[in-house]
Design an enzyme around this catalytic site. Structure first.
Site, PDB file in Angstrom:
ATOM      1  N   ARG A 155       0.820  -1.217   0.000  1.00  0.00           N
ATOM      2  CA  ARG A 155       0.000   0.000   0.000  1.00  0.00           C
ATOM      3  C   ARG A 155       0.850   1.260   0.000  1.00  0.00           C
ATOM      4  NH1 ARG A 155      -2.922   1.942  -2.519  1.00  0.00           N
ATOM      5  NH2 ARG A 155      -3.784  -0.145  -2.715  1.00  0.00           N
TER       6      ARG A 155
ATOM      7  N   LYS B 175       2.081  24.829  -4.521  1.00  0.00           N
ATOM      8  CA  LYS B 175       0.837  24.188  -4.055  1.00  0.00           C
ATOM      9  C   LYS B 175       0.998  22.666  -4.077  1.00  0.00           C
ATOM     10  CE  LYS B 175      -1.885  28.155  -5.537  1.00  0.00           C
ATOM     11  NZ  LYS B 175      -2.881  28.716  -6.456  1.00  0.00           N
TER      12      LYS B 175
ATOM     13  N   LYS C 158       4.153  39.628  -4.579  1.00  0.00           N
ATOM     14  CA  LYS C 158       2.744  39.575  -4.963  1.00  0.00           C
ATOM     15  C   LYS C 158       1.995  40.810  -4.493  1.00  0.00           C
ATOM     16  CE  LYS C 158       2.525  34.555  -5.005  1.00  0.00           C
ATOM     17  NZ  LYS C 158       1.726  33.375  -4.661  1.00  0.00           N
TER      18      LYS C 158
ATOM     19  N   GLU D 107       4.557  39.988  -9.463  1.00  0.00           N
ATOM     20  CA  GLU D 107       3.218  39.675  -9.968  1.00  0.00           C
ATOM     21  C   GLU D 107       2.517  40.966 -10.394  1.00  0.00           C
ATOM     22  OE1 GLU D 107       0.581  37.095  -7.465  1.00  0.00           O
ATOM     23  OE2 GLU D 107      -0.811  38.773  -7.661  1.00  0.00           O
TER      24      GLU D 107
ATOM     25  N   ASP E   3      -0.732  37.747 -13.948  1.00  0.00           N
ATOM     26  CA  ASP E   3      -1.727  37.009 -13.189  1.00  0.00           C
ATOM     27  C   ASP E   3      -3.129  37.177 -13.749  1.00  0.00           C
ATOM     28  OD1 ASP E   3      -2.269  35.271 -11.044  1.00  0.00           O
ATOM     29  OD2 ASP E   3      -3.117  36.937  -9.907  1.00  0.00           O
TER      30      ASP E   3
END
Lengths: 300, 300, 300, 300, 300, 300
Positions: A109, A144, A176, A206, A227
């Site tokens: 597994r 992510k 950002k 960004e 973006d």
């Protein structure tokens, strides 16, 4: 230069993934070990089993997955029938494992959970790379990733032909919108980052609008992340950048739209779903006592 | 008895998930920390930010995700606007975080990676639970979880209303086809397991055919896993079992077929895709200086 | 933009250094703890002690060092009298610690071992930065750090005003002579690195001769490391580069020659001795029951 | 009895140092591994490299350093050309490493960081031992070691011919001035320590004056640490002790004064700079394809 | 000087035992946590419970045991009604715990497992100390402790009034018969140890006969371990030693014979059964909603 | 089916116990290693030693104990002369170890501490199993294990012929008196547990009286723990249960009364003293240069 670097990155060092595999085994074996196998399977029983894919996909993490068996039992014998970066078709085996039946059943597994996920990522990445073939664009990922699996997931993206973005908050500057607000503007943000960063650190900014882009291009940056821009705006952005910095498209790009985005001329396209929402590749472990398992199809 | 146990399992003990969150933070911060935030954001800057969902979904792991901020900085202030087990609609906030802007920016990605995944699992589990509402069947999961995240992923399934299957190889006996082969038959497999297992351990047997089922029902077992059976065969299997043991359907069940499977009368339906291929719930962190963020919609 | 970024980098996150401090405490306390203090000092005894420097130097790692006390005993009370990046003169106190005498005595050595080393590095870095003041050159370090202490030693270099080079093998490409040999030439080495590296990764190439430099400048690189070149050759190298890539001087540079190297016009000067051979700053812990300790001199 | 114990202490058990070397490798490889080597060096490339000293020094920690390679790749082949406790001259090789070029390049820095530091300590210790040759005095160290490296640094001191003082706060009682203040006097301090300590624990007392020494000699102690005493006072202290307890000189002793201190007749001289401020021995890794590397000079 | 050092050693630093308690909690909670409590006990339920002894004994490790609750839930409230080193009689409470019922129930077993063992050791040690009261002899232990618990078990012996022998192989030299064989004789063994050991290290030699003792007394040793000697031989050994070194009786001493051994005049008596075969003290956790629990009897 | 499962459970996976053995070695070797052996025993000395029992007992944990040697030195050679589950008589050897004398001496204590404890548990368990031979009852243990050793202690109980109860709070529901109070009654407690627990989880309820038993039997439970009931009441309880659920006697059962309890017809008897108060089996390590050690007696 051959193309091997693209689809066959250097194998991961076991030192980097073994602690994670060990934790996965401990997580599955708990305190009592494999109750079923330990009570049901005679101690001397041996078996021959094959890792077999039920789906078409790109192999990645074969050594990572197989280490689940060798960590349990160094005497297990493994024959690889493919390797990372190769394609496999339904019914193809990836490796044949011979040894104590208990080891094979107890490690199954954990091996499959790792291997299915990493092949899933590579397969998805490869599809994205195929989708933009013939354009200038390269596919890249994001941060992510699954907590605890960044090393192997970033590796699987590379196996699939994508390039890697930052591995963490510490190996590149990406300014950002929230950073710009907190810094009081784009210019002070970039200048502070440039003053603090070492000479091996790149700075990406960004931008959401063409006006922001124009301002960014007046500053000492290395890349712009465009973006959530629609294709036309991306095309105009690429025109304005004119090769001075690297352009990266990001946000809201789907498998259906990635080719259209690539056609805008951007250098990089970053896709979060390469890791955060990718389905596993369906791989199973089949006992195969007679060794008649179909050999791999030789796809690549 | 109220229904709170079903959708609101007891909160996870931080002791059980903190080491995993710590590893996720170390993975993201690397050796140099957050280069961007550290250089761009002034040390005294404070911020107010909200965790906001872009999708309809079921909240799970809110405390797990938020711990990314409090581990970085115990002085951060958090107001929860929902809790695990509740539904949120696009635009709803899950929590509002107030404190050092640096902390919020540096912890954002780890929080979102954890929270998005756990909410994704709960949302998927809840959809499956809804799909079988009105039938006798309960939804359960598998051990096909992300390596290293089993504790929190099993929890998220529970939050979504599913029950848990084994947490590992050590808390139940599940005799599968390969075990039966290795043991030389179903009967010796079950008898050995029964002799070795403690009195708190249940034994489940995987069967592929009705003949195997009939044999299994002659043995001292607690449950049968009816593997890859079409609905008609499942219905017949349930008839033959007649309540003597627990019946579990497994294998090849999709969101589209789960209701049909439930209608066969099985007790349990186990779904691997609740964890191995679930898309994240799209949640973001929005800076919200004025505190005008839309309150949660009050769904449940 | 103020200059605070230069001498006052963002404080290190405790999450990043606490495991290392914990190991240092465990290393010093062993299995039996502090035999002397535990047997000699009455349990209720309190004390007031000051961290006092015996030498002129730059403070770095004050929080890292002080965490040795707070990890042993969260009730300890600490008043900082300076902070990282400030200069202290002989007799100046860095902090005053009030609380259980046992805690102060048991944590003393770990605190001082950490603090002395980090202040030593910052002081040395600052001297190097001062030596090149007025030139274009910035000081940077290397990966020649103490095993296990890279995070804090890199931080201390920053506190002293130097910039950081790579934190590890994974956050930048630096192609050295042995790589070139193994790759079969400079050109294939650079092209392979460029094909494999993500868009946020810079590539630096080590060159020993002007001929190598000329070849390197025809390739897509970001920086050149000019290794072991005498000042005249460095000057010529800077002339040939003409601002197209970053220039870094390295190898055999001593405190006596660093100014001369800086005068050649190179962008960066990397110094291994900032970490591998730096003497500690001599700091002690003085019991100071009456609180009459001389305040810090206010240098910066 | 031969003298091997002095310069050749028993080799360190790998169990004691491997976790530290593993952390050092993880620290250097980060999440992405060796970007340069992995992309530039072909997978099948092999190499032959020698660890070569640029300076005269005493070898220590050779196995510790080499373990960086074998941990990365158990198939690497290593030929030692010297061993711990032996002297090497500029150009001498310490070991020759043959195997995958990737392994050699990726492990180089961790090996050299460890080896350079440990050889530096042994070389410094040996110089101190030489400086007092012919006197009664033995050189010892302190707990002023690098956090996390105490085991290997204490070992390196022994290799250089020094003896070890306490390894931590828990393997001996050393009553210093602050302990005496906290205890309310020397006598209660010693008596409490004697009552609490097991019969295998020695008690040493720090004294600053001859009056303190006289008081200490009336108490059940095993050793006195004569702190910051000039040579004449040391000589008088030795006279007063008259062999009843061990005498140790400490504080402010430099390489220039150590011989003079030894001449006073003290038993032990403890030197903090053996570990806290020692320069590394300059050792490099030279690729040596033809195996013509100069053999070691045979010094000892 | 008071006698507090004897029965009340300094409290153990939490830093030294918390990792062990954390492992014990993880071991008991597994992956799913406390299934019973989590499903049965309402989340807001509070409780009041007392740790109550069923047997007469000496308290040790109270803080160690209680940390099981505070690690699970820092908001738990604890009132100690006794402390380490005090005696308790059947029915006495050691502490009262008030807070979330879930926390109390989930932490109970780990607390009791730790506390019962440590009190058992202290009680046994105290009985041995009582048995030799009035003689010169002091009780000491051995390294026959439970793997992983040496720190706390050694502490519990101290609480019971015994002294500690070596904490490990590294804080004292104890030359046994097998060492002597391997060294080729007692004399080379002692001389090698003396040459290699630092000045803070004591050397003890195990002797089985009076002839061995006589030889040992000609060598530079600090203590002799008189192994398996009958009382008369011990008495003669003590006579021959005549205070020149410490004498320790060991081997085959039982609770019935310890007083007789002590009467021979030996300095130390070491007892392995203080840790390797000690029964736990029977302590339970009683829910006590009305707070009418009998106060401790005030024994000491 | 043979009886091997009963006395010879599957061997423990090294992955499950090696971290514990490693901690035990680190605990014993500390920072300086084995001072005695390292200084006294020549590096090249080899030895032959046998693990020899001084008492009659049941072997358990032989591999666990022996791993102390192989972890220190993989080149050590070991010949097993018995195996787990077999009986040994005084003077019998369990294994013969040949290799570096240093390794054997340095690993001895850790090996013996582990082995003595695990053999002690197996021996005690076996005696309890023998005491109930001929009855229906099976012996089981509790969670009253040594913190950190649950995996190996549970294994040793199995080797001795006992079955295992829960391994932790997470692999079964056991509702005790305090849970019932907190839940507001037995019925809501059981129903809540049944609603929350997965289908592989059993529910056991502790009852103190026959009235409670009658109530419990009306609820969906799998087992009853009959707590502290005298034999007559146990017999009546068994009569009332009449095979509908598993019966377990617990509380206050001693070696003297266990047979009488078994005679009542209960299914299970749980004994806390199998782990919490068991004396070690006295096993030593004898140097045996001539290999004339008595072979094992062949008991089983």
């Amino acid at each position: 230069m051959s193309t091997f670097e693209r689809t066959h990155p250097a194998p991961l060092l076991p030192l980097l993934y073994e602690p994670m595999v060990r934790r996965a085994l401990e997580e599955d074996l708990g305190r009592a070990g494999d109750l079923t196998t330990d009570s049901v399977v005679p101690p001397g029983a041996t078996a021959r089993a094959a890792l077999v894919t039920r789906q078409l996909g790109c192999v990645a993490g074969l050594e990572v997955g197989l280490s689940a068996f060798t960590m349990l039992d160094p005497s297990i014998s493994i024959t690889r029938t493919t390797r990372d970066g190769h394609m496999v078709a339904p019914g193809d085996s990836l490796a044949v494992i011979v040894g104590a039946a208990r080891t094979i059943l107890s490690g199954e597994r954990v091996c499959l959970n790792l291997l299915g996920r990493l092949c899933g990522i590579a397969t998805t990445a490869r599809a994205a790379v195929e989708a933009v073939r013939g354009t200038h664009a390269r596919i890249t990922g994001t941060r992510k990733t699954t907590p605890g699996l960044r090393i192997v997931e970033k590796y699987a993206k590379r196996v699939g032909g994508a390039l890697n973005h930052r591995f963490g908050l510490d190996d590149g500057v990406l300014i950002k919108d929230n950073h710009i607000v907190a810094a009081g503007g784009l210019k002070p943000a970039v200048l502070r980052a440039r003053a603090a960063a070492g000479h091996m650190v790149k700075i990406e900014v960004e931008v959401d609008t063409l006006e922001q882009l124009d301002e960014a291009l007046t500053l000492p940056i290395d890349a712009v992340l465009l973006d959530n821009m629609p294709p036309d705006m991306l095309r105009e952005a690429v025109r304005r950048v004119d090769g001075r910095v690297i352009t990266e498209a990001s946000g809201g790009i789907t498998p259906d739209t990635v080719a259209e985005v690539a056609a805008t001329g951007v250098d990089m396209i970053s896709l979060g779903w390469l890791t955060h929402s990718v389905p596993v590749l369906d791989i199973g472990l089949d006992f195969d006592p007679t060794g008649t398992r179909k050999p791999p199809s030789g796809l690549d």
